[in-house]
Design a protein around this motif. Structure first.
Motif, PDB file in Angstrom:
ATOM      1  N   VAL A  71       0.841  -1.194   0.000  1.00 10.41           N
ATOM      2  CA  VAL A  71       0.000   0.000   0.000  1.00 10.41           C
ATOM      3  C   VAL A  71       0.879   1.248   0.000  1.00 10.41           C
ATOM      4  O   VAL A  71       0.656   2.194  -0.761  1.00 10.41           O
ATOM      5  CB  VAL A  71      -0.935  -0.002   1.222  1.00 10.41           C
ATOM      6  N   LEU A  74       2.583   1.857  -3.414  1.00  8.77           N
ATOM      7  CA  LEU A  74       1.667   2.402  -4.407  1.00  8.77           C
ATOM      8  C   LEU A  74       1.350   3.868  -4.102  1.00  8.77           C
ATOM      9  O   LEU A  74       1.393   4.729  -4.984  1.00  8.77           O
ATOM     10  CB  LEU A  74       0.384   1.567  -4.401  1.00  8.77           C
ATOM     11  N   LEU A  75       1.062   4.130  -2.822  1.00 11.14           N
ATOM     12  CA  LEU A  75       0.692   5.485  -2.408  1.00 11.14           C
ATOM     13  C   LEU A  75       1.846   6.456  -2.629  1.00 11.14           C
ATOM     14  O   LEU A  75       1.682   7.516  -3.257  1.00 11.14           O
ATOM     15  CB  LEU A  75       0.301   5.458  -0.919  1.00 11.14           C
ATOM     16  N   PHE A  78       2.696   7.050  -6.441  1.00  8.79           N
ATOM     17  CA  PHE A  78       1.832   8.018  -7.118  1.00  8.79           C
ATOM     18  C   PHE A  78       2.062   9.422  -6.577  1.00  8.79           C
ATOM     19  O   PHE A  78       2.238  10.371  -7.334  1.00  8.79           O
ATOM     20  CB  PHE A  78       0.362   7.639  -6.942  1.00  8.79           C
TER      21      PHE A  78
ATOM     22  N   ASP B 187      -8.055  -0.824  -4.809  1.00 11.75           N
ATOM     23  CA  ASP B 187      -7.463  -0.809  -6.136  1.00 11.75           C
ATOM     24  C   ASP B 187      -8.561  -0.772  -7.199  1.00 11.75           C
ATOM     25  O   ASP B 187      -8.436  -0.103  -8.225  1.00 11.75           O
ATOM     26  CB  ASP B 187      -6.583  -2.048  -6.301  1.00 11.75           C
ATOM     27  N   ARG B 190      -9.805   2.619  -7.612  1.00  8.22           N
ATOM     28  CA  ARG B 190      -8.864   3.415  -8.399  1.00  8.22           C
ATOM     29  C   ARG B 190      -9.044   3.122  -9.887  1.00  8.22           C
ATOM     30  O   ARG B 190      -9.080   4.035 -10.708  1.00  8.22           O
ATOM     31  CB  ARG B 190      -7.440   3.087  -7.968  1.00  8.22           C
ATOM     32  N   ILE B 196      -7.292   8.219  -6.856  1.00  2.62           N
ATOM     33  CA  ILE B 196      -6.174   7.442  -6.329  1.00  2.62           C
ATOM     34  C   ILE B 196      -6.068   7.514  -4.808  1.00  2.62           C
ATOM     35  O   ILE B 196      -6.106   6.490  -4.112  1.00  2.62           O
ATOM     36  CB  ILE B 196      -4.842   7.924  -6.933  1.00  2.62           C
ATOM     37  N   TYR B 197      -5.947   8.732  -4.268  1.00  2.48           N
ATOM     38  CA  TYR B 197      -5.526   8.862  -2.868  1.00  2.48           C
ATOM     39  C   TYR B 197      -6.566   8.503  -1.824  1.00  2.48           C
ATOM     40  O   TYR B 197      -6.255   7.741  -0.915  1.00  2.48           O
ATOM     41  CB  TYR B 197      -4.965  10.268  -2.609  1.00  2.48           C
ATOM     42  N   LEU B 200      -6.891   4.737  -1.037  1.00  2.00           N
ATOM     43  CA  LEU B 200      -5.659   4.192  -0.472  1.00  2.00           C
ATOM     44  C   LEU B 200      -5.450   4.684   0.956  1.00  2.00           C
ATOM     45  O   LEU B 200      -5.033   3.926   1.833  1.00  2.00           O
ATOM     46  CB  LEU B 200      -4.458   4.583  -1.331  1.00  2.00           C
TER      47      LEU B 200
END
Lengths: 236, 229
Positions: A71, A74-75, A78, B187, B190, B196-197, B200
């Motif tokens: 996690v 990925l975070l 990006f 995911d 997303r 995205i954020y 997550l």
């Protein structure tokens, strides 16, 4: 006997795997060094810092160590690539396209730093206070106390933990495949296995390569540990 | 931050959370069950068995879990698919699922790590206690069940707590073999909404809460054990 898909050159994936393995080692080593620097800073902040830096260091280690690496990668991947790109626009350079390997190194290094902070902090705390006081009583400066007394005395305590982190970071490089932006061993294996459809063979070979890295590392780690523990009584 | 997706995807996230917990509990239980014999043979077993157990731990701890998972899911999975008898059998719906391979990989991996821990745990039980148990006329199995194993587990309870958290943190890998666990759900959000954020960050917070709960649970269990320190 030897599967032709593993040959080097145009017909096989041997050279691709070898390049992937090199890339894995490069990413692991660079992240490990970044992690060491961050860990040193984090430990200093936790042990000798003011309330603000202590607070920040605590948040850093708590959050990073409680959230799955996948996690975080990925975070941070990006957020990091977007952030640096935005920074490029802000300073008038225009949007920056970051190299996937470089981003991976930064992300893994940031994660390693949190674990390294705890290892180094624990190792420093295990140095008997009397030794540090004695060093001060001799009139040593702060730097001298650190390089002459704290560092050599803490290394035997820190090496096992740091060695563990090195083994962890080798294995964590495989997680970068989720970003699809890098060419390390796991990604190369995935490409080769997908292309030839010989999944078992390639994941098996790749597992063996990782295992070899670990075993070779273990050999050097035990040599290093014996060196930093020289002159000390044997462990039970 | 855009949270408009939340009402629509909340059921999927909750479902994912339950999958994550299932994977964690099943693979931990299986892994620890396997770890007991793996640790035990390294302490008392014949040399060849002890060597095998040692090699197993080295391999499991020396290779990335991701590679192990892919080896099972893609490697073993593609080999199994070549047997037509198997494809027609009642087991195929299970053998096709990423969920099955994820639990298999996590359990075997955990057995490698915990096996090493259990080896130390068995060694840490004082010899006198085992001798006393034998002197009472207990069979070797009774010694193990009544004295050796409980005492060993008690000694490594904090380590096993840490191990559980590490396993929790590897469960998102299941999402890479098509399991929609907590991370897989985020995911999915997303992929479908290009947001995205927020998803997550939300699952990150949930993982932190789960970690906290596991820490507390192990602390409570540890307190139950009467000890003089």
């Amino acid at each position: 006997m030897f599967p032709s898909v593993l040959e080097f050159g145009k017909t096989g994936f041997g050279d691709e795997l070898a390049r992937g393995a090199l890339s894995t080692l490069l990413i692991a080593a660079s992240s490990f060094i970044i992690g060491l620097v961050l860990g040193q800073l984090g430990a200093a902040a936790k042990l000798y810092g003011g309330p603000a830096s202590r607070f920040i260091a605590n948040i850093y280690t708590t959050v990073i160590r409680a959230v799955p690496e996948l996690v975080l990668i990925l975070l941070l991947f990006f957020a990091g690539t977007k952030g640096i790109s935005a920074l490029g626009v802000a300073v008038g350079y225009g949007p920056v396209d970051i190299n996937g390997t470089f981003a991976a190194i930064l992300v893994l290094g940031f994660v390693q730093g949190a674990y390294a902070t705890e290892v180094i902090r624990g190792a420093i705390q295990a140095v008997p206070v009397g030794q540090i006081e004695a060093a001060r009583a001799f009139g040593m400066s702060g730097t001298q106390v650190f390089t002459r007394v704290i560092l050599p005395a803490m290394l035997p305590n820190a090496i096992p933990g740091l060695a563990n982190l090195w083994l962890v970071v080798i294995k964590d490089t495989a997680l970068i495949t989720v970003t699809g932006a890098s060419a390390e061993l796991a990604q190369m294996t995935k490409n080769a296995a997908g292309f030839t459809k010989r999944y078992f063979l390639f994941y098996f070979v790749s597992g063996c390569i990782y295992l070899a890295m670990t075993l070779v590392s273990n050999y050097f780690i035990s040599r290093l540990e014996a060196y930093v523990r020289r002159g000390q009584p044997k462990l039970a | 931050m855009d949270w408009s997706w939340l009402p629509k995807y909340l059921p999927m996230l909750l479902q994912g959370l339950s999958i994550t917990i299932q994977i964690l509990v099943i693979s931990m239980v299986l892994g620890l069950t396997l770890a007991v014999p793996i640790g035990l043979v390294q302490v008392t077993g014949p040399k060849w068995l002890s060597r095998i157990a040692q090699a197993y731990c080295t391999v499991m701890r020396g290779t990335p879990l991701l590679i192990q998972l892919y080896l099972f899911y893609y490697g073993v999975g593609s080999i199994l698919a070549t047997f037509p008898e198997l494809r027609q059998s009642i087991f195929w719906p299970i053998l096709r699922e990423g969920y099955f391979y994820a639990i298999l990989a996590f359990a075997l991996n955990e057995a490698g790590y915990a096996g090493e821990i259990m080896r130390g745990a068995f060694l840490s039980v004082p010899k006198g206690e085992l001798e006393a148990a034998r002197a009472f006329g207990m069979t070797p199995f009774q010694v193990l069940r009544r004295v050796w194993l409980p005492r060993a587990l008690r000694n490594v309870l904090p380590t096993l707590g840490g191990e559980t958290i590490l396993t929790l943190k590897s469960t998102p890998l299941a999402a890479l073999v098509t399991v929609v666990d907590l991370f897989g759900a985020a995911d999915r959000v997303r992929q479908e909404t290009y947001i995205i954020y927020p998803p997550l960050l939300l699952v990150m917070a949930i993982y932190m809460i789960l970690t906290f709960i596991i820490t507390r649970a192990f602390a409570v269990v540890e307190k139950q054990i009467p000890s003089r320190r």
